[in-house]
Motif scaffolding. Structure first.
Motif, mmCIF file in Angstrom:
data_model
loop_
_atom_site.group_PDB
_atom_site.id
_atom_site.type_symbol
_atom_site.label_atom_id
_atom_site.label_comp_id
_atom_site.label_asym_id
_atom_site.label_seq_id
_atom_site.Cartn_x
_atom_site.Cartn_y
_atom_site.Cartn_z
ATOM 1 N N ARG A 3 -42.493 68.738 3.727
ATOM 2 C CA ARG A 3 -42.873 68.450 2.494
ATOM 3 C C ARG A 3 -41.719 68.898 1.355
ATOM 4 O O ARG A 3 -41.142 69.536 1.731
ATOM 5 C CB ARG A 3 -44.312 69.128 1.735
ATOM 6 C CG ARG A 3 -45.356 68.466 2.716
ATOM 7 C CD ARG A 3 -45.851 66.946 2.348
ATOM 8 N NE ARG A 3 -46.714 66.608 3.265
ATOM 9 C CZ ARG A 3 -47.350 65.441 3.381
ATOM 10 N NH1 ARG A 3 -47.075 64.455 2.343
ATOM 11 N NH2 ARG A 3 -48.424 64.856 4.246
ATOM 12 N N THR A 4 -41.731 68.017 0.302
ATOM 13 C CA THR A 4 -40.779 68.281 -0.847
ATOM 14 C C THR A 4 -41.398 68.231 -2.202
ATOM 15 O O THR A 4 -42.646 67.504 -2.420
ATOM 16 C CB THR A 4 -39.629 67.282 -1.000
ATOM 17 O OG1 THR A 4 -40.061 65.802 -1.152
ATOM 18 C CG2 THR A 4 -38.705 67.265 0.386
ATOM 19 N N ALA A 5 -40.991 69.174 -3.037
ATOM 20 C CA ALA A 5 -41.543 69.385 -4.379
ATOM 21 C C ALA A 5 -40.234 69.306 -5.322
ATOM 22 O O ALA A 5 -39.277 70.196 -5.060
ATOM 23 C CB ALA A 5 -42.344 70.600 -4.626
ATOM 24 N N VAL A 6 -40.171 68.520 -6.436
ATOM 25 C CA VAL A 6 -39.287 68.939 -7.454
ATOM 26 C C VAL A 6 -39.430 69.669 -8.432
ATOM 27 O O VAL A 6 -40.628 69.665 -8.996
ATOM 28 C CB VAL A 6 -38.959 67.152 -7.676
ATOM 29 C CG1 VAL A 6 -37.607 67.164 -8.513
ATOM 30 C CG2 VAL A 6 -38.514 66.444 -6.616
ATOM 31 N N VAL A 7 -38.450 70.532 -9.049
ATOM 32 C CA VAL A 7 -38.635 71.244 -10.186
ATOM 33 C C VAL A 7 -37.734 70.643 -11.300
ATOM 34 O O VAL A 7 -36.522 70.531 -10.943
ATOM 35 C CB VAL A 7 -38.261 72.753 -9.729
ATOM 36 C CG1 VAL A 7 -38.344 73.678 -11.105
ATOM 37 C CG2 VAL A 7 -39.232 73.238 -8.814
ATOM 38 N N ALA A 8 -38.236 70.449 -12.435
ATOM 39 C CA ALA A 8 -37.407 70.132 -13.550
ATOM 40 C C ALA A 8 -36.946 71.429 -14.299
ATOM 41 O O ALA A 8 -37.660 71.919 -14.669
ATOM 42 C CB ALA A 8 -37.906 69.034 -14.624
ATOM 43 N N LEU A 9 -35.581 71.383 -14.812
ATOM 44 C CA LEU A 9 -35.388 72.324 -15.765
ATOM 45 C C LEU A 9 -34.695 71.930 -17.084
ATOM 46 O O LEU A 9 -33.636 70.915 -17.100
ATOM 47 C CB LEU A 9 -33.942 73.251 -14.978
ATOM 48 C CG LEU A 9 -34.244 73.744 -13.512
ATOM 49 C CD1 LEU A 9 -33.628 72.818 -12.627
ATOM 50 C CD2 LEU A 9 -33.527 75.307 -13.407
ATOM 51 N N ARG A 10 -35.487 71.990 -18.115
ATOM 52 C CA ARG A 10 -35.053 71.471 -19.511
ATOM 53 C C ARG A 10 -34.349 72.686 -20.318
ATOM 54 O O ARG A 10 -34.875 73.796 -20.458
ATOM 55 C CB ARG A 10 -36.004 71.039 -20.215
ATOM 56 C CG ARG A 10 -35.823 70.187 -21.436
ATOM 57 C CD ARG A 10 -37.166 69.550 -22.096
ATOM 58 N NE ARG A 10 -38.220 70.492 -22.363
ATOM 59 C CZ ARG A 10 -38.219 71.114 -23.623
ATOM 60 N NH1 ARG A 10 -37.126 71.108 -24.568
ATOM 61 N NH2 ARG A 10 -39.182 72.006 -23.736
ATOM 62 N N ASN A 11 -33.246 72.105 -21.024
ATOM 63 C CA ASN A 11 -32.500 72.933 -21.978
ATOM 64 C C ASN A 11 -33.344 73.230 -23.144
ATOM 65 O O ASN A 11 -33.042 72.203 -24.003
ATOM 66 C CB ASN A 11 -30.929 72.491 -21.991
ATOM 67 C CG ASN A 11 -30.369 73.417 -22.871
ATOM 68 O OD1 ASN A 11 -30.860 74.466 -23.498
ATOM 69 N ND2 ASN A 11 -29.219 73.234 -23.429
#
Length: 214
Positions: free
Chosen positions: A101-109
């Protein structure tokens, strides 16, 4: 018959030798020689300057390259807002033990200045004192990502779904994430169910990919 004896005087000797030039004549001759030497030197300088001018005209014109702008500083953990993002295959609570499985993490400035993210974050899954460290997915190419204020990047976690209660399985509560080039971390609540530990697989099957543009 006797002849009169003639006596030579110093005056007669001077009169019979080389004539002495007039001082004015000597001065005029010296001025003429000096002027001639000056003209010769001037012509030599003119020839040298002409040669230099020809060389300068023949030389290629090289323009100065503009100075490269300095890259922005690394993004600090304190300036980043992390969240789970759509696009992965992970299911809330977990599904199909043994599947990848894959999970995506977003990083916002969330800061007020442009910053840079380059490389792999460190990710540790934690269940109390039990932890599982994800390894860098080096097979994925990447480059530095510049984040303006408000902009986002992302990275992907790949993990093997586990079966709750089985040996070699961790049921994470928290994902501890340290962004690239940082020592401070931030915690995210794990939503994706049990994970099979690395120790039960060879080669490892739990990875973290590099930060890429969103």
């Amino acid at each position: 018959m006797s002849w009169p004896i003639r006596t030579r005087t110093g005056g007669n000797r001077a009169g019979r030798g080389r004539p002495v030039p007039d001082p004015a004549v000597r001065a005029r001759a010296a001025r003429v020689r000096t002027a001639a030497r000056a003209r010769t030197a001037a012509r030599a300088r003119a020839r040298a300057l002409g040669a230099l001018a020809v060389v300068a005209l023949a030389a290629p014109v090289v323009s100065a390259a503009p100075a490269a702008a300095a890259p922005p500083p690394p993004c600090l953990t304190s300036d980043l807002s992390l969240s789970w993002a759509p696009g992965g295959t992970a299911v809330s609570g977990g599904a199909e033990p043994g599947s990848s499985r894959t999970a995506v993490v977003a990083l916002r400035n969330a800061g007020d200045a442009t910053c840079l993210l380059d490389g792999f974050p460190k990710v540790t899954l934690a269940q109390g004192a039990t932890t599982e460290n994800l390894v860098d997915q080096r097979s994925v190419s990447h480059s530095a990502v510049t984040l303006d204020p408000g902009a986002s990047a992302r990275f992907t976690l790949t993990f093997r779904q586990g079966q709750s209660g089985e040996d070699g399985v961790i049921e994470p509560v928290t994902a501890i994430v340290t962004p690239p080039n940082n020592t401070a971390s931030t915690n995210m609540r794990w939503r994706w169910g049990p994970v099979a530990e690395q120790e039960s697989a060879s080669p490892p099957r739990n990875f973290v990919g590099p930060v890429v543009a969103a």
